[in-house]
Design an enzyme around this catalytic site. Sequence first.
Site, PDB file in Angstrom:
ATOM      1  N   LYS A 104       0.856  -1.189   0.000  1.00 44.78           N
ATOM      2  CA  LYS A 104       0.000   0.000   0.000  1.00 44.78           C
ATOM      3  C   LYS A 104       0.891   1.236   0.000  1.00 44.78           C
ATOM      4  O   LYS A 104       1.397   1.653   1.035  1.00 44.78           O
ATOM      5  CB  LYS A 104      -0.929   0.050   1.208  1.00 44.78           C
ATOM      6  CG  LYS A 104      -2.034   1.131   1.037  1.00 44.78           C
ATOM      7  CD  LYS A 104      -2.521   1.721   2.333  1.00 44.78           C
ATOM      8  CE  LYS A 104      -1.654   2.838   2.826  1.00 44.78           C
ATOM      9  NZ  LYS A 104      -1.715   4.075   1.969  1.00 44.78           N
ATOM     10  N   GLY A 108       6.990   5.609   7.989  1.00 50.32           N
ATOM     11  CA  GLY A 108       6.049   6.713   8.167  1.00 50.32           C
ATOM     12  C   GLY A 108       6.183   7.310   9.553  1.00 50.32           C
ATOM     13  O   GLY A 108       7.232   7.196  10.202  1.00 50.32           O
ATOM     14  N   SER A 109       5.125   7.903  10.037  1.00 54.68           N
ATOM     15  CA  SER A 109       5.176   8.629  11.303  1.00 54.68           C
ATOM     16  C   SER A 109       5.191   7.686  12.503  1.00 54.68           C
ATOM     17  O   SER A 109       4.710   6.543  12.444  1.00 54.68           O
ATOM     18  CB  SER A 109       3.972   9.566  11.418  1.00 54.68           C
ATOM     19  OG  SER A 109       2.781   8.822  11.643  1.00 54.68           O
ATOM     20  N   THR A 110       5.709   8.188  13.614  1.00 48.60           N
ATOM     21  CA  THR A 110       5.733   7.412  14.851  1.00 48.60           C
ATOM     22  C   THR A 110       4.322   7.139  15.355  1.00 48.60           C
ATOM     23  O   THR A 110       4.043   6.061  15.897  1.00 48.60           O
ATOM     24  CB  THR A 110       6.559   8.160  15.909  1.00 48.60           C
ATOM     25  OG1 THR A 110       7.929   8.195  15.480  1.00 48.60           O
ATOM     26  CG2 THR A 110       6.485   7.487  17.263  1.00 48.60           C
ATOM     27  N   GLU A 155      10.082   1.845  10.369  1.00 50.06           N
ATOM     28  CA  GLU A 155      11.012   2.970  10.240  1.00 50.06           C
ATOM     29  C   GLU A 155      10.154   4.207  10.416  1.00 50.06           C
ATOM     30  O   GLU A 155       9.417   4.599   9.512  1.00 50.06           O
ATOM     31  CB  GLU A 155      11.713   2.936   8.872  1.00 50.06           C
ATOM     32  CG  GLU A 155      12.944   3.833   8.814  1.00 50.06           C
ATOM     33  CD  GLU A 155      12.654   5.223   8.295  1.00 50.06           C
ATOM     34  OE1 GLU A 155      12.408   6.125   9.139  1.00 50.06           O
ATOM     35  OE2 GLU A 155      12.666   5.414   7.079  1.00 50.06           O
ATOM     36  N   CYS A 205      12.967  11.844   6.630  1.00 54.27           N
ATOM     37  CA  CYS A 205      12.905  11.322   7.998  1.00 54.27           C
ATOM     38  C   CYS A 205      14.207  11.553   8.750  1.00 54.27           C
ATOM     39  O   CYS A 205      14.208  11.711   9.970  1.00 54.27           O
ATOM     40  CB  CYS A 205      12.559   9.840   7.985  1.00 54.27           C
ATOM     41  SG  CYS A 205      13.696   8.815   7.028  1.00 54.27           S
ATOM     42  N   GLU A 240       8.626  16.519  15.259  1.00 48.58           N
ATOM     43  CA  GLU A 240       8.989  16.384  13.848  1.00 48.58           C
ATOM     44  C   GLU A 240       8.088  17.270  12.989  1.00 48.58           C
ATOM     45  O   GLU A 240       6.864  17.212  13.100  1.00 48.58           O
ATOM     46  CB  GLU A 240       8.866  14.927  13.398  1.00 48.58           C
ATOM     47  CG  GLU A 240       9.342  14.710  11.979  1.00 48.58           C
ATOM     48  CD  GLU A 240       9.311  13.248  11.554  1.00 48.58           C
ATOM     49  OE1 GLU A 240      10.203  12.834  10.797  1.00 48.58           O
ATOM     50  OE2 GLU A 240       8.391  12.531  11.986  1.00 48.58           O
TER      51      GLU A 240
END
Length: 494
Positions: free
Chosen positions: A189, A242-244, A265, A299, A398
């Site tokens: 995806k 992607g994001s945390t 990651e 990132c 971030e």
Amino acid sequence: MKTYSEWQALSESLTLNGQAFINGQFQPAVSGETFQSINPTTEQLLTDVASCDAADVDIAVANAREVFKSGVWSEMHPRQRKQIILKWADLIEQHKDEFAVLDTLDMGKSISEMVNIDVPDAIDCFRWTAECIDKVYGEIAPTGNDTLAMIHHEPVGVVGAITPWNYPLLMVSWKIAPALAAGNCVVLKPSEKAPLSALRLAELAIEAGMPAGVLNVLPGFGHTAGKALALHMDVNVLAFTGSTRVAGMLMAYAGESNMKRVWLEAGGKSPNLVFADADIKKAAAGAASAIFANQGEVCIACSRLYVEKSIKEEFVAALIEEAARFRTGDPLDPATTMGPMVDGAQLATVERYVRSAQEEGGNVLVGGLPEYEEGKGFFAKPTIVDNAHNGMTFVKEEIFGPVLAVCEFETEEEAIELANDSIYGLGAAVWTQNLSRAHRVSRKIESGMVWVNTWGEGDTTVPFGGVKASGNGRDKSLHALEKYTDIKNVLIRL
């Protein structure tokens, strides 16, 4: 390098396909729903894209499972599987300009970065990983003479991959190359903000000879297709960049379903430490690239700059000079070094953090609040904010945009403490000509990667990933294969 007009002509000649790719064929979403892919430079429609959801995930995963069990890919001779992936890489290279334009149109990355970094690095990833297929061996355990214990590395089955929009082609390659090389089937995806290159990639896989159903691509949103993939009981491994925040949700979904392994990651807020003995000109150039490359949508962007107090004034002057090299404009123009943000929402995020920095006492030296004009693209300014400290919101969180916080330190110990004062631990940079200091500091910084007197370097041979809230597991290198294989011990009594 093509000229601006040549890149424009190529972009106008492309036929864009936004349908899902399942079992070797393009097809609409089961629901028939679509969403729009918008060019962030012009704010014009590129194409309508299939909006896949749980129904499409069920079909794709069931198909991938059937293909995996058939052995047509998982049990193929390693040399043959290698040759298919190598041919695939050759086809990507033949269409390299097309891939460069696709990501530039889809998310605003400069064509120069695509040509010089993303596309060649993606090709290298496929080729290097393919060459590993028939060169990674099993093991024999040191048992007694009356037993033989063989340790096999077997494909896990069906891998779900969820990739981001900031490096669409490259991040997809980092995930699917090792997963496929290990013999798995993949349901991918890609981000709904930049799915087009992934779909074209899947089409070329079939042309290269990959069996239908080995690689499936489902464009769609995270809360629909992504969630369904993470919750699916027949997905063995989930790989994500992607994001945390989303990474944490995926871990919870895995726990709610089949305890699938989840490799993450996630976010970053990387520190950049410049000591007084550093080469100021090189360090300033590196610091500028580390935050303004790809519009700061990186990132590993070193968005926290810590400069030793005794050289701060001189260094900041050099940094401002380097920042002037980053020119915003149409990313199809090779002279452009900063394209637009991926969409209006990301531009609004940048604006919010710049405003927060100002309200909390930051001194904007370069750039500042975006000056958005409807219909003219989502452009942010390269921004440098002085008088920053770790207690400020824009230093802690971030941003994913071209906003740099400039802080100072007086001792090596203080620099390390400031660098580690973050929930993140993805990357870090250290600038010093003292070899002993380089070793000391790099070992004490809590991050998965440290660059000394450089930033962001590393080909497919070196692992990429973080610690703390920046995730787990590693992309690239032989370590990436470990994520997509199971270890089986077979012990025989002799």
